[in-house]
Write a protein that holds these residues in place. Sequence first.
Motif, PDB file in Angstrom:
ATOM      1  N   ILE A   6       0.863  -1.184   0.000  1.00 39.46           N
ATOM      2  CA  ILE A   6       0.000   0.000   0.000  1.00 39.46           C
ATOM      3  C   ILE A   6       0.902   1.238   0.000  1.00 39.46           C
ATOM      4  N   ASP A   7       1.913   1.216   0.852  1.00 38.34           N
ATOM      5  CA  ASP A   7       2.954   2.252   0.926  1.00 38.34           C
ATOM      6  C   ASP A   7       4.195   1.552   1.487  1.00 38.34           C
ATOM      7  N   ILE A  47       1.758   6.896   4.077  1.00 34.71           N
ATOM      8  CA  ILE A  47       0.516   7.672   4.170  1.00 34.71           C
ATOM      9  C   ILE A  47       0.352   8.124   5.624  1.00 34.71           C
ATOM     10  N   LYS A  48       0.232   9.444   5.851  1.00 35.65           N
ATOM     11  CA  LYS A  48       0.142   9.969   7.216  1.00 35.65           C
ATOM     12  C   LYS A  48      -1.307   9.924   7.696  1.00 35.65           C
ATOM     13  N   LYS A  49      -1.426   9.631   8.984  1.00 33.02           N
ATOM     14  CA  LYS A  49      -2.744   9.655   9.619  1.00 33.02           C
ATOM     15  C   LYS A  49      -3.024  11.099   9.989  1.00 33.02           C
ATOM     16  N   GLN A  85      -4.902  14.213  11.616  1.00 37.42           N
ATOM     17  CA  GLN A  85      -5.755  14.403  12.791  1.00 37.42           C
ATOM     18  C   GLN A  85      -7.169  14.787  12.375  1.00 37.42           C
ATOM     19  N   PRO A  90     -10.416   8.093   7.673  1.00 41.00           N
ATOM     20  CA  PRO A  90      -9.410   7.148   7.183  1.00 41.00           C
ATOM     21  C   PRO A  90      -9.413   7.109   5.660  1.00 41.00           C
ATOM     22  N   PRO A  91      -8.285   6.758   5.049  1.00 41.09           N
ATOM     23  CA  PRO A  91      -8.252   6.664   3.591  1.00 41.09           C
ATOM     24  C   PRO A  91      -9.139   5.511   3.121  1.00 41.09           C
ATOM     25  N   LEU A 118      -9.262   2.518   0.399  1.00 41.17           N
ATOM     26  CA  LEU A 118      -8.327   1.808  -0.465  1.00 41.17           C
ATOM     27  C   LEU A 118      -9.042   1.361  -1.733  1.00 41.17           C
ATOM     28  N   TRP A 164      -5.211   1.642  10.860  1.00 47.93           N
ATOM     29  CA  TRP A 164      -6.615   1.402  10.516  1.00 47.93           C
ATOM     30  C   TRP A 164      -6.910  -0.083  10.397  1.00 47.93           C
ATOM     31  N   LEU A 206     -12.344  -1.022   0.265  1.00 47.98           N
ATOM     32  CA  LEU A 206     -12.156  -1.308   1.685  1.00 47.98           C
ATOM     33  C   LEU A 206     -12.369  -0.036   2.499  1.00 47.98           C
TER      34      LEU A 206
END
Lengths: 237, 237
Positions: A33-34, A120-122, A124, A128-129, A131, B110, B131
Amino acid sequence: AIAEAIFRHLAPRATPLAGRHALVTAGPTHEPIDPVRYLANRSSGRQGYEIAGALAALGARVTLVSGPVDLPAPPGVALRRVETASQMLAACRDALPADIAVCAAAVADWRVAQEATRKIKKAQGAPPPVLALVPNPDILAELSTPGPDRPALVVGFAAETDSVAQHAAAKRARKGCDWIVANDVRPETGIMGGMENEVILITADGAEQWPRMDKRAVATHLAGRIAAFFTAQRSIA
Amino acid sequence: AIAEAIFRHLAPRATPLAGRHALVTAGPTHEPIDPVRYLANRSSGRQGYEIAGALAALGARVTLVSGPVDLPAPPGVALRRVETASQMLAACRDALPADIAVCAAAVADWRVAQEATRKIKKAQGAPPPVLALVPNPDILAELSTPGPDRPALVVGFAAETDSVAQHAAAKRARKGCDWIVANDVRPETGIMGGMENEVILITADGAEQWPRMDKRAVATHLAGRIAAFFTAQRSIA
């Protein structure tokens, strides 16, 4: 190795697959994914490694294309390590021609559409991304496609959690392979990640339930069936 | 074990963490999508296991909560194996109270919103599934929250691929932990999955670049710094 060579020389009937090339896939694939995250399939790789070893023990030259697992190559087996489904397909193509293909790998059906080169940064408070996935190449279907490079015998695997025999028979027809080794991988069976397996062999003649046995015994049985397939072919010719 | 007991008795100054309980997390987490698929983070677990061993060697009682890796427990360390972030948090809560928490695990940020109990089938011609993800519990932030169960020293890790020191300092402030051990996990560094590490230690006093060394040496240095923190506390008291 010397003892093995002498044994083979003295007992040629013990190596019914001598002169045959077998391609075996095993293990999971990891789809990045990354740089730190990936999608994966559960697979210990044990069943595929045992099959590679059992085919080599019957005299076949064996190429084992394996996803990321931590198992040693069985004696006499050429091991090619890969990570993703795309790499596994490329390694399989490189290994052709082969007389036998046994696709025991648990190849991920999908990969992410765009692999990120940075983590990929979380953020704040941000959601959520999501996919977005794209289909991976279908290695079993590609190896089963009629043509000059199609192995004489293509064997697929089906890991199912319900309606095992029906799903597997449908998979055999859809992929165009010759046999399917199907098993029930519901967590409560303990098969996934365990040492034993309980399989149904699906061929053109129907479904055959094998008793539960350890993965090495399943491999020995399957290799014996594969040898019988080629011996029968030889008698006809 | 007897020799170790005698050694400890004769050389009490070699066990500066005697009487302290250290909680260490290590390894990745695996977040199931369905019975055969999961989301994962890359982590060999080696750095966390080495830290657990180094803290035990300095006399601490150590609880190591580990995601799925295939490493043996270091001598004298109580190992608790978990798979998901939620299980890791529960195991950490069970291990409290602790004087020291070192969060070296690569916890997935996540998980999928809804784990499927049956294998998701690849429908012919249908688009791949999307997802939907939800945030996992933040174990480092929870352990860092002020309260009666907060360990006296909470150390986090930051695996970064760019602006390492800045991202790590921001993470320290955001999580409320005391120290951050930051490293650069770009694939070209060879750190991820390798035997060496090159870290920056972020404390309230600033950033300290350590030279590249093997993961055991990083663990020994970090355990020494942790021991010094508690020795200093003791002298003040």
